[in-house]
Design a protein around this motif. Sequence first.
Motif, PDB file in Angstrom:
ATOM      1  N   GLU A 220       0.817  -1.215   0.000  1.00  0.00           N
ATOM      2  CA  GLU A 220       0.000   0.000   0.000  1.00  0.00           C
ATOM      3  C   GLU A 220       0.854   1.270   0.000  1.00  0.00           C
ATOM      4  OE1 GLU A 220      -0.738  -1.875   4.179  1.00  0.00           O
ATOM      5  OE2 GLU A 220      -0.145  -2.545   2.164  1.00  0.00           O
ATOM      6  N   ASP A 221       2.054   1.196   0.611  1.00  0.00           N
ATOM      7  CA  ASP A 221       2.960   2.351   0.587  1.00  0.00           C
ATOM      8  C   ASP A 221       3.438   2.612  -0.845  1.00  0.00           C
ATOM      9  OD1 ASP A 221       2.702   2.574   3.322  1.00  0.00           O
ATOM     10  OD2 ASP A 221       4.560   1.481   3.770  1.00  0.00           O
ATOM     11  N   ALA A 222       3.709   1.536  -1.566  1.00  0.00           N
ATOM     12  CA  ALA A 222       4.145   1.680  -2.956  1.00  0.00           C
ATOM     13  C   ALA A 222       3.043   2.313  -3.799  1.00  0.00           C
ATOM     14  CB  ALA A 222       4.534   0.315  -3.523  1.00  0.00           C
ATOM     15  N   PHE A 223       1.808   1.842  -3.613  1.00  0.00           N
ATOM     16  CA  PHE A 223       0.684   2.384  -4.374  1.00  0.00           C
ATOM     17  C   PHE A 223       0.464   3.866  -4.067  1.00  0.00           C
ATOM     18  CE2 PHE A 223      -1.826  -1.882  -4.942  1.00  0.00           C
ATOM     19  CZ  PHE A 223      -0.797  -2.353  -5.744  1.00  0.00           C
ATOM     20  N   GLU A 224       0.474   4.207  -2.796  1.00  0.00           N
ATOM     21  CA  GLU A 224       0.213   5.595  -2.408  1.00  0.00           C
ATOM     22  C   GLU A 224       1.333   6.527  -2.856  1.00  0.00           C
ATOM     23  OE1 GLU A 224      -0.662   5.775   1.721  1.00  0.00           O
ATOM     24  OE2 GLU A 224      -2.540   4.643   1.556  1.00  0.00           O
ATOM     25  N   ALA A 225       2.561   6.034  -2.829  1.00  0.00           N
ATOM     26  CA  ALA A 225       3.691   6.859  -3.267  1.00  0.00           C
ATOM     27  C   ALA A 225       3.600   7.151  -4.757  1.00  0.00           C
ATOM     28  CB  ALA A 225       5.011   6.152  -2.938  1.00  0.00           C
ATOM     29  N   TYR A 226       3.246   6.139  -5.507  1.00  0.00           N
ATOM     30  CA  TYR A 226       3.138   6.334  -6.964  1.00  0.00           C
ATOM     31  C   TYR A 226       1.983   7.278  -7.295  1.00  0.00           C
ATOM     32  CZ  TYR A 226       4.241   5.008 -11.760  1.00  0.00           C
ATOM     33  OH  TYR A 226       4.659   5.034 -13.072  1.00  0.00           O
ATOM     34  N   THR A 234      -2.178   7.558 -12.589  1.00  0.00           N
ATOM     35  CA  THR A 234      -1.626   6.348 -11.986  1.00  0.00           C
ATOM     36  C   THR A 234      -2.346   5.092 -12.466  1.00  0.00           C
ATOM     37  OG1 THR A 234      -0.743   7.357  -9.978  1.00  0.00           O
ATOM     38  CG2 THR A 234      -1.419   5.073  -9.809  1.00  0.00           C
ATOM     39  N   VAL A 235      -1.547   4.106 -12.857  1.00  0.00           N
ATOM     40  CA  VAL A 235      -2.048   2.757 -13.124  1.00  0.00           C
ATOM     41  C   VAL A 235      -1.256   1.824 -12.223  1.00  0.00           C
ATOM     42  CG1 VAL A 235      -2.300   0.910 -14.813  1.00  0.00           C
ATOM     43  CG2 VAL A 235      -2.667   3.289 -15.509  1.00  0.00           C
ATOM     44  N   LEU A 236      -1.953   1.078 -11.381  1.00  0.00           N
ATOM     45  CA  LEU A 236      -1.305   0.252 -10.370  1.00  0.00           C
ATOM     46  C   LEU A 236      -1.256  -1.214 -10.788  1.00  0.00           C
ATOM     47  CD1 LEU A 236      -3.022   1.802  -7.206  1.00  0.00           C
ATOM     48  CD2 LEU A 236      -0.717   2.286  -8.083  1.00  0.00           C
ATOM     49  N   LEU A 237      -0.078  -1.797 -10.694  1.00  0.00           N
ATOM     50  CA  LEU A 237       0.112  -3.225 -10.952  1.00  0.00           C
ATOM     51  C   LEU A 237      -0.210  -3.980  -9.669  1.00  0.00           C
ATOM     52  CD1 LEU A 237       1.124  -5.542 -12.780  1.00  0.00           C
ATOM     53  CD2 LEU A 237       3.451  -4.967 -12.048  1.00  0.00           C
ATOM     54  N   VAL A 238      -1.249  -4.813  -9.702  1.00  0.00           N
ATOM     55  CA  VAL A 238      -1.818  -5.324  -8.453  1.00  0.00           C
ATOM     56  C   VAL A 238      -1.474  -6.780  -8.139  1.00  0.00           C
ATOM     57  CG1 VAL A 238      -3.739  -3.710  -8.521  1.00  0.00           C
ATOM     58  CG2 VAL A 238      -3.979  -5.957  -9.616  1.00  0.00           C
ATOM     59  N   ASP A 239      -0.621  -7.431  -8.950  1.00  0.00           N
ATOM     60  CA  ASP A 239      -0.411  -8.867  -8.744  1.00  0.00           C
ATOM     61  C   ASP A 239       0.987  -9.227  -8.234  1.00  0.00           C
ATOM     62  OD1 ASP A 239       1.083  -8.378 -11.014  1.00  0.00           O
ATOM     63  OD2 ASP A 239       0.475 -10.232 -12.011  1.00  0.00           O
ATOM     64  N   THR A 240       1.697  -8.279  -7.614  1.00  0.00           N
ATOM     65  CA  THR A 240       3.046  -8.585  -7.134  1.00  0.00           C
ATOM     66  C   THR A 240       3.017  -9.678  -6.072  1.00  0.00           C
ATOM     67  OG1 THR A 240       3.732  -6.306  -7.557  1.00  0.00           O
ATOM     68  CG2 THR A 240       5.140  -7.627  -6.105  1.00  0.00           C
ATOM     69  N   TYR A 241       2.053  -9.625  -5.172  1.00  0.00           N
ATOM     70  CA  TYR A 241       1.951 -10.611  -4.088  1.00  0.00           C
ATOM     71  C   TYR A 241       0.647 -11.404  -4.208  1.00  0.00           C
ATOM     72  CZ  TYR A 241       5.647  -7.563  -2.348  1.00  0.00           C
ATOM     73  OH  TYR A 241       6.785  -6.821  -2.225  1.00  0.00           O
ATOM     74  N   ASP A 242      -0.441 -10.808  -3.841  1.00  0.00           N
ATOM     75  CA  ASP A 242      -1.753 -11.456  -3.889  1.00  0.00           C
ATOM     76  C   ASP A 242      -2.707 -10.514  -4.620  1.00  0.00           C
ATOM     77  OD1 ASP A 242      -4.634 -11.650  -2.452  1.00  0.00           O
ATOM     78  OD2 ASP A 242      -3.696 -13.637  -2.589  1.00  0.00           O
ATOM     79  N   THR A 243      -3.229 -10.958  -5.757  1.00  0.00           N
ATOM     80  CA  THR A 243      -4.018 -10.061  -6.598  1.00  0.00           C
ATOM     81  C   THR A 243      -5.274  -9.555  -5.889  1.00  0.00           C
ATOM     82  OG1 THR A 243      -3.226 -11.200  -8.577  1.00  0.00           O
ATOM     83  CG2 THR A 243      -5.181  -9.837  -8.827  1.00  0.00           C
ATOM     84  N   GLN A 244      -5.944 -10.411  -5.148  1.00  0.00           N
ATOM     85  CA  GLN A 244      -7.174  -9.987  -4.468  1.00  0.00           C
ATOM     86  C   GLN A 244      -6.887  -8.868  -3.468  1.00  0.00           C
ATOM     87  OE1 GLN A 244     -10.025 -10.931  -5.356  1.00  0.00           O
ATOM     88  NE2 GLN A 244      -9.671 -12.782  -6.559  1.00  0.00           N
ATOM     89  N   ARG A 245      -5.833  -9.039  -2.682  1.00  0.00           N
ATOM     90  CA  ARG A 245      -5.464  -8.001  -1.714  1.00  0.00           C
ATOM     91  C   ARG A 245      -4.978  -6.749  -2.442  1.00  0.00           C
ATOM     92  NH1 ARG A 245      -1.295 -10.800   2.150  1.00  0.00           N
ATOM     93  NH2 ARG A 245      -1.250  -8.688   3.050  1.00  0.00           N
ATOM     94  N   LEU A 247      -5.986  -5.664  -5.296  1.00  0.00           N
ATOM     95  CA  LEU A 247      -7.160  -4.959  -5.797  1.00  0.00           C
ATOM     96  C   LEU A 247      -7.824  -4.140  -4.698  1.00  0.00           C
ATOM     97  CD1 LEU A 247      -8.764  -7.686  -8.107  1.00  0.00           C
ATOM     98  CD2 LEU A 247      -7.889  -5.449  -8.821  1.00  0.00           C
ATOM     99  N   GLN A 248      -7.945  -4.713  -3.512  1.00  0.00           N
ATOM    100  CA  GLN A 248      -8.553  -3.985  -2.392  1.00  0.00           C
ATOM    101  C   GLN A 248      -7.760  -2.729  -2.056  1.00  0.00           C
ATOM    102  OE1 GLN A 248     -11.368  -4.478  -0.947  1.00  0.00           O
ATOM    103  NE2 GLN A 248     -11.945  -6.556  -1.578  1.00  0.00           N
ATOM    104  N   LYS A 249      -6.443  -2.849  -2.066  1.00  0.00           N
ATOM    105  CA  LYS A 249      -5.586  -1.693  -1.767  1.00  0.00           C
ATOM    106  C   LYS A 249      -5.683  -0.638  -2.878  1.00  0.00           C
ATOM    107  CE  LYS A 249      -2.425  -4.657   0.794  1.00  0.00           C
ATOM    108  NZ  LYS A 249      -1.129  -5.399   0.743  1.00  0.00           N
ATOM    109  N   ALA A 250      -5.830  -1.106  -4.129  1.00  0.00           N
ATOM    110  CA  ALA A 250      -5.978  -0.160  -5.238  1.00  0.00           C
ATOM    111  C   ALA A 250      -7.285   0.614  -5.117  1.00  0.00           C
ATOM    112  CB  ALA A 250      -5.919  -0.913  -6.572  1.00  0.00           C
TER     113      ALA A 250
END
Length: 472
Positions: A220-226, A234-245, A247-250
């Motif tokens: 979430e820190d990476a997403f918010e910083a970007y 901003t376009v966020l890549l959401v599958d680095t760890y767990d895609t479902q989580r 997506l929720q953070k995005a």
Amino acid sequence: MEALYKNTSLSLLTDQYQITMGQGYWKQGKHNQPSVFQLYFRKNPFKGCYTINAGLETALEYLENWGLSESDVKYLKELEEGGKRLFDAGYVDYLAGLKLDVKVYGVKEGDAVFPNEPLVRLEGPLLQCQLLETPLLTIIGFQSLVATKAARVSLATTSGELLDFGLRRAQGPDGGVSMSRAAYIGGCRATSNVLAGKLFGIPVKGTHSHSWVMSFEEEEDAFEAYADVFPDSTVLLVDTYDTQRGLQKAVEVGLKLAAKGHRLGGIRLDSGDLAVLSAQARDLFDKAGLQDVKIIASDDLDEYKIQDLISRGARIDVWGVGTRLATCYDQPALGCVYKLASVDEGKGRRYVMKAAVSCPSKASIPGALKVRRYLNKDGAFEKDLIHDDENSLPAEGTDGLTSYELLPLQWDGTSRVNAPRTVQDIQKTTLATLARLKDNHTRLEKPEPYTVEIDLVLRERRDALLTHLLKK
């Protein structure tokens, strides 16, 4: 790269045997004999029934800048084979002072072409036309292949936006730039290739990679910083760890941006079941009131995978296509050929052909070829007719068909006939071409071959010449 080409030209971008044949023509006194060469292919790529012509403008730019540099001349004079100088100094000096005097007739970029039709026809001195074989083949063959692949993928996306993400998987820097140009011509709306954007005015787009996310302790820190750096794109890549989580953070980032008067541009899915995940993502964002967030997908996409995803209900707005576009994964070469069709040795035009008795499909058509395209009353392409330049045909065909010639003069011997075309203009031609091709020719499954006829005069000439050659 700049140092690699320093003090040189691209005039030596050719196969060695083109230059050795040139010396042979020169020594035999044949170098200035008027000749006709034609560049064509024998089979449409990707098991399809059409090809999009591309690369002509690049080829004309090559002609504009053709000419040996001092370092080219020095290199050729020093080349050896078997311990002896390969080229006569007089021949190299002749090449050094050579100014091209070749007429080029060519199909405009973005138009459809079919097997055995000339994409370009060259008329000029035998030696000069011979020297241009390899660069024309590599320029037009590769770009036509990529443009065709892009067109196929673009049609498969139906209403979705297509992006070229292929640079990192392309065959080197030269291939990457040419690929991005051709991909845009074929229907891509933007590219990740920044140099191609600069050179051709193609819109540049991108997201971020997994390394951006991994450089932060928390996703979430990476997403918010970007989002803080690019609050409106901003376009966020959401599958680095767990895609479902992810997506929720995005969604949370999207809501925070909206509260500040900004907008999350989109999210990117790069793995997993894209049909299922995109539907879930769309549902999440819509329920959060973020209906304008776009769903972007990548992950080794091509026309077949995209067609399958759409059939399964994928909710994808933008398709990022990379490896399978940039490398033309399922067919990495178009197989263009360049054949001498006639030569004048002082007694008038003598027609020549490759007989290819052991492989009739490789037999060439003798003569200076033209192509007439016929359209029905609705403006759709109906058929093509290959004919000779000495055989003029009326614009009105049979059964009320209208027509036009496919190979106008593009280079008058010393310069372009028309102003250079932009890739934006060429892409419009491609889109109009695809609209004029009937669905039965462009569909992915069991497409029907487009009708290409050969004029009776040409057929009789070819058969008579083949009979003559077989008697030798």
